[in-house]
Structures are given as structure tokens and as C-alpha cells.
Design a protein around this motif. Structure first.
Motif, short mmCIF file in Angstrom:
data_model
loop_
_atom_site.label_atom_id
_atom_site.label_comp_id
_atom_site.label_asym_id
_atom_site.label_seq_id
_atom_site.Cartn_x
_atom_site.Cartn_y
_atom_site.Cartn_z
N LEU A 121 0.63 -1.27 0.04
CA LEU A 121 -0.09 -0.03 0.03
C LEU A 121 0.89 1.29 0.07
O LEU A 121 0.47 2.24 -0.74
CB LEU A 121 -0.82 -0.13 1.28
N ALA A 122 2.02 1.16 0.78
CA ALA A 122 2.71 2.35 0.82
C ALA A 122 3.37 2.68 -0.41
O ALA A 122 3.53 3.84 -0.91
CB ALA A 122 3.73 2.28 1.91
N ARG A 123 3.77 1.60 -1.09
CA ARG A 123 4.48 1.76 -2.60
C ARG A 123 3.46 2.30 -3.62
O ARG A 123 3.73 3.00 -4.52
CB ARG A 123 5.32 0.52 -3.10
N ALA A 124 2.18 1.74 -3.46
CA ALA A 124 1.14 2.26 -4.46
C ALA A 124 0.84 3.81 -4.38
O ALA A 124 0.32 4.08 -5.05
CB ALA A 124 -0.17 1.28 -4.20
N LEU A 125 1.07 4.29 -3.16
CA LEU A 125 0.66 5.69 -2.79
C LEU A 125 1.39 6.71 -3.85
O LEU A 125 0.92 7.64 -4.46
CB LEU A 125 1.19 6.28 -1.28
N ARG A 126 2.47 6.21 -4.30
CA ARG A 126 3.23 7.10 -5.30
C ARG A 126 2.54 7.16 -6.60
O ARG A 126 2.49 8.16 -7.35
CB ARG A 126 4.59 6.59 -5.57
N GLY A 127 1.84 6.11 -7.03
CA GLY A 127 0.92 6.17 -8.06
C GLY A 127 -0.15 6.93 -8.29
O GLY A 127 -0.51 7.48 -9.27
N ILE A 128 -0.67 7.39 -6.98
CA ILE A 128 -1.95 8.26 -7.15
C ILE A 128 -1.66 9.88 -6.48
O ILE A 128 -2.43 10.54 -6.41
CB ILE A 128 -2.96 7.75 -6.06
N LEU A 129 -0.35 9.90 -6.57
CA LEU A 129 -0.12 11.31 -5.98
C LEU A 129 0.14 12.24 -7.37
O LEU A 129 0.46 11.47 -8.50
CB LEU A 129 1.53 11.22 -5.39
N PRO A 130 -0.06 13.30 -7.45
CA PRO A 130 -0.10 14.34 -8.68
C PRO A 130 1.50 14.35 -8.92
O PRO A 130 2.29 14.31 -8.22
CB PRO A 130 -0.61 15.66 -8.12
N PRO A 131 1.55 14.44 -10.42
CA PRO A 131 3.07 14.51 -10.83
C PRO A 131 3.38 15.67 -10.54
O PRO A 131 2.92 16.95 -10.37
CB PRO A 131 2.81 14.42 -12.50
N LEU A 132 4.88 15.71 -10.25
CA LEU A 132 5.55 16.79 -10.04
C LEU A 132 5.63 18.08 -10.89
O LEU A 132 5.66 17.64 -12.30
CB LEU A 132 7.03 16.55 -9.80
N SER A 133 5.60 19.15 -10.57
CA SER A 133 5.74 20.52 -11.72
C SER A 133 7.18 20.34 -12.18
O SER A 133 8.18 19.85 -11.53
CB SER A 133 5.26 21.49 -11.04
N ARG A 134 7.33 21.20 -13.15
CA ARG A 134 8.75 21.27 -13.52
C ARG A 134 9.82 21.67 -12.51
O ARG A 134 10.80 21.37 -12.34
CB ARG A 134 8.59 22.14 -14.66
N ASN A 135 9.28 22.83 -11.63
CA ASN A 135 10.16 23.54 -10.55
C ASN A 135 10.49 22.31 -9.60
O ASN A 135 11.55 22.20 -8.92
CB ASN A 135 9.66 24.55 -9.86
N GLU A 136 9.31 21.66 -9.21
CA GLU A 136 9.44 20.48 -8.01
C GLU A 136 10.52 19.67 -8.37
O GLU A 136 11.26 18.85 -7.78
CB GLU A 136 8.11 20.01 -7.72
N PHE A 137 10.22 19.30 -9.93
CA PHE A 137 11.09 17.95 -10.38
C PHE A 137 12.57 18.58 -10.32
O PHE A 137 13.50 17.68 -9.97
CB PHE A 137 10.62 17.42 -11.80
N LEU A 138 12.79 19.90 -10.98
CA LEU A 138 14.10 20.27 -10.76
C LEU A 138 14.68 20.34 -9.37
O LEU A 138 15.99 19.90 -9.10
CB LEU A 138 14.27 21.65 -11.45
N GLU A 139 14.05 20.64 -8.35
CA GLU A 139 14.49 20.46 -6.76
C GLU A 139 14.82 19.18 -6.48
O GLU A 139 15.73 19.04 -5.98
CB GLU A 139 13.24 21.20 -6.16
N ALA A 140 13.96 18.22 -6.83
CA ALA A 140 14.41 16.70 -6.49
C ALA A 140 15.73 16.36 -7.17
O ALA A 140 16.46 15.80 -6.72
CB ALA A 140 13.09 15.84 -6.94
#
Length: 367
Positions: A223-242
Motif C-alpha cells: 500500500l505504501a509503494r502504491a501511494l506514489r502512483g496516486i500522487l499528482p505528478p511533479l511540476s517542472r520546478n518541483e522535479f528540478l528541486e528533487a
């Protein structure tokens, strides 16, 4: 004397370093000053062998200065600018044009990838300077829009470019939206567990932390690993931060837009989770920035480690202070913790019988 610009890292920030070199007469020797660490000092042999592979033999006494002198320099990221500066002092190439050069040298002149390429690209864009990186760092540099960057596979390619004998390929920006995400456990494939799935949906919608309690094999980790699939995709700035946090550590990152997912074992130390060490590296809580941090067997974690996570989870950032300096990393994460209901794990299970006494169960829950 020849001057070339490189970078060094302080946390996630790339700082410009001016590399100066001077060759005088006398017995052969290379000295590097400007607070270099062991990896920078060892670049003397890598640079010497790489230049010799191109037919450039160093003679005389070579002095290399890394400015500013009071800024600690670390890693092999300065190999390329040191080699270019020495080659310029030998009059083997014309004056090196303004730009940021980074890369580790192999003994045969090949360029190896280095960490911090995303931070270097951001610095080069802000300073409006061209950036020259090894081919291994192209995927990271391509994430930064507006950066004038070129890639090379060998030191010889760089020298030929500076002499005007060859063109280096430009690095085109790649939008993360065009890169497919890696497959993950599908939330829709999980049967049953309606209450747990509802709790995950609420946690994903409001970015709430969640604690799972259940017997072994009940599906907490799935269940914990499946949570990643229902989270909204990262914005461009968020992806760049990560991506910038992972690039600072030199680890591979998921090129898709899905949030990161990090699992921590209960034997992990405070430094590995919160960050630190002699070079002030980011920890797991920062590597999970904009994603999910999963702590399995939650009661088995040390109390001081859990207390160390309290403030970073509230503030969304963590400041690491040591004698060598202080850096701040982002750590806005969604925390998922999982534990058994009792030491044996079978308390309340309709099939298996718990072997733990009431006192043992109370002591376990107080952890």
C-alpha cells in the motif's frame, strides 16, 4: 599565467572557483593551494597523465591556485579546469574563453561524470556563461532551461574546440513531461483493504502523514509503494528541486515526473537519514523531497532519530551545521510509517494467536 573557471559544491549550491596556474623553471613539481581536499590534491597525477596522453609533457615547477582561497574545494570536479589552466600556461591552447568547465579526468584523457551537474547548470544560466560537461552528465544538464551547455567525451575534444578545430555538440533541453515514468505498483490492482486505501487517498489529497498498523503480510508495504502512483505528478520546478538534491549526492534519479519514493531501514543512523558527515551530504529525508519517505518497522527506530525528524518534517527543510560550515537542504516529504500491533505481530488477527502479554503490547506501543 592562465585562468579558468570551475565550480565547487557547498550543499546544493554551486560556487564559482577561479583556477590559476603558473609554470616556472626548476625541477618538476605540481603544488595546489586554496584549501583543496585529498581528491583535489590527487588530481595532480590525473592531470599530468591526461596531458601526457595528448603529447603535452609538463616541465618545471607548476603552481595551481584555487580562488577564493578561504573556500574549501572538494572532489574531482576541478580536474578539467586545472588541466586547461596548465595547458594554457604551456601555450598549448589560446586563452581559455570565459565559461564553467567541470569533469573528472581519466589517465588516458577521458572525461568521467561528476556530481553537482544540475547545480552547475543553474549557476551557468544565472551567470550567462557557457558550461562544458562530460557526456555522462548530459541527462542532468538537459533539465535546466536557458543553459548554454556543451558536452565532451575527452580532454582532447575540449582542447580541439578551444583551438577552433572541432565543434562540441550543444546540449538541448529535455522536458521531463516527455519522458515516460517507470512502472509502479498500481493502486487499482489492490483488492480489499478499502479502509487503508481510503486513508491513502486522503493522505495524497491533503499531503498528510500516515501510520499503518497491521499483522505481517497484510499489505502495508504494498500500500505504501502504491501511494506514489496516486500522487499528482511533479511540476517542472518541483522535479528540478528533487533532481538537484540527487545530483548533489551523485546518485541516479528517476527521469519521470513521478514523486520519489525512499525506504529507510530501522538500523539507519541519524546522519544517513538527516544528512551530515564531513562533506555535509544530504540524507534520505532530503532525497525524498517532494515525494514519499517510508519508515517500516517504525517502533524499532531509535528515539533520538525520530526526534531529529520532527522539526524538518514541520519546516520542510533541514539545516546541517558542523565545524566545516552550515548548509540547508529541502525535505518536504509525505511520511508513511508502518508497524506491527505487537512484538509478535499477531494481536487482533482473526487467524493467528498472539503470544504477547498485555504488558509487552503496552511497552511496544509506547515506543
Amino acid at each position: 599565467m592562465s585562468q579558468v573557471w570551475g565550480i565547487t559544491l557547498k550543499g546544493m549550491e554551486a560556487l564559482r572557483v577561479e583556477v590559476e596556474s603558473e609554470i616556472t623553471g626548476g625541477l618538476f613539481a605540481i603544488s595546489i593551494v586554496g584549501l583543496p581536499d585529498a581528491a583535489v590534491k590527487e588530481s595532480r597525477e590525473r592531470v599530468r597523465a591526461a596531458l601526457r596522453s595528448l603529447g603535452l609533457s609538463i616541465r618545471g615547477r607548476v603552481a595551481v591556485n584555487l580562488a577564493p582561497a578561504d573556500l574549501p574545494k572538494e572532489g574531482a570536479i576541478l580536474d578539467l579546469p586545472i588541466a586547461l589552466s596548465i595547458a594554457g600556461s604551456m601555450r598549448s591552447i589560446p586563452a581559455v574563453p570565459p565559461g564553467i568547465y567541470m569533469g573528472e579526468l581519466a589517465l588516458d584523457g577521458r572525461l568521467r561524470g561528476v556530481r553537482g551537474a544540475v547545480s552547475a547548470a543553474i549557476l551557468a544560466r544565472d551567470l550567462d556563461l557557457p558550461l562544458f560537461v562530460p557526456e555522462e552528465n548530459v541527462p542532468e544538464v538537459s533539465l535546466v532551461e536557458g543553459c548554454n551547455a556543451r558536452s565532451a567525451s575527452t580532454l582532447g575534444d575540449i582542447l580541439e574546440f578551444l583551438r577552433g578545430e572541432k565543434e562540441l555538440p550543444a546540449i538541448e533541453p529535455v522536458f521531463p513531461e516527455t519522458i515516460p515514468s517507470s512502472p509502479e505498483p498500481d493502486f487499482a490492482d489492490i483488492r480489499g483493504q478499502s479502509a487503508a486505501k481510503r486513508a491513502l487517498e486522503i493522505a495524497a489529497a491533503g499531503h498528510h502523514n500516515i501510520l499503518f498498523t497491521g499483522a505481517p503480510g497484510s499489505g502495508k508495504t504494498l500500500l505504501a509503494r502504491a501511494l506514489r502512483g496516486i500522487l499528482p505528478p511533479l511540476s517542472r520546478n518541483e522535479f528540478l528541486e528533487a533532481a538537484q538534491v540527487r545530483s548533489t549526492l551523485g546518485t541516479a534519479f528517476d527521469e519521470g515526473m513521478a514523486p520519489p519514493f525512499r525506504t529507510v531501514h530501522h538500523t539507519a543512523s541519524i546522519v544517513s537519514i538527516c544528512g551530515g558527515g564531513s562533506t555535509l551530504r544530504p540524507g534520505e529525508v532530503s532525497l525524498a523531497h517532494r515525494g514519499v519517505l517510508f519508515l517500516d518497522e517504525f517502533p524499532e527506530f531509535r528515539r533520538d532519530l525520530l526526534e531529529a525528524l520532527r522539526q524538518p518534517l514541520e519546516d520542510g527543510q533541514i539545516t546541517i551545521s558542523r565545524a566545516s560550515g552550515s548548509v540547508t537542504y529541502p525535505c518536504r516529504v509525505l511520511l508513511i510509517a508502518a508497524c506491527n500491533p505487537c512484538p509478535c505481530g499477531w494481536s487482533g488477527d482473526p487467524v493467528e494467536q498472539s503470544t504477547c502479554s498485555a504488558r509487552e503490547q503496552d511497552r511496544y506501543k509506547k515506543k
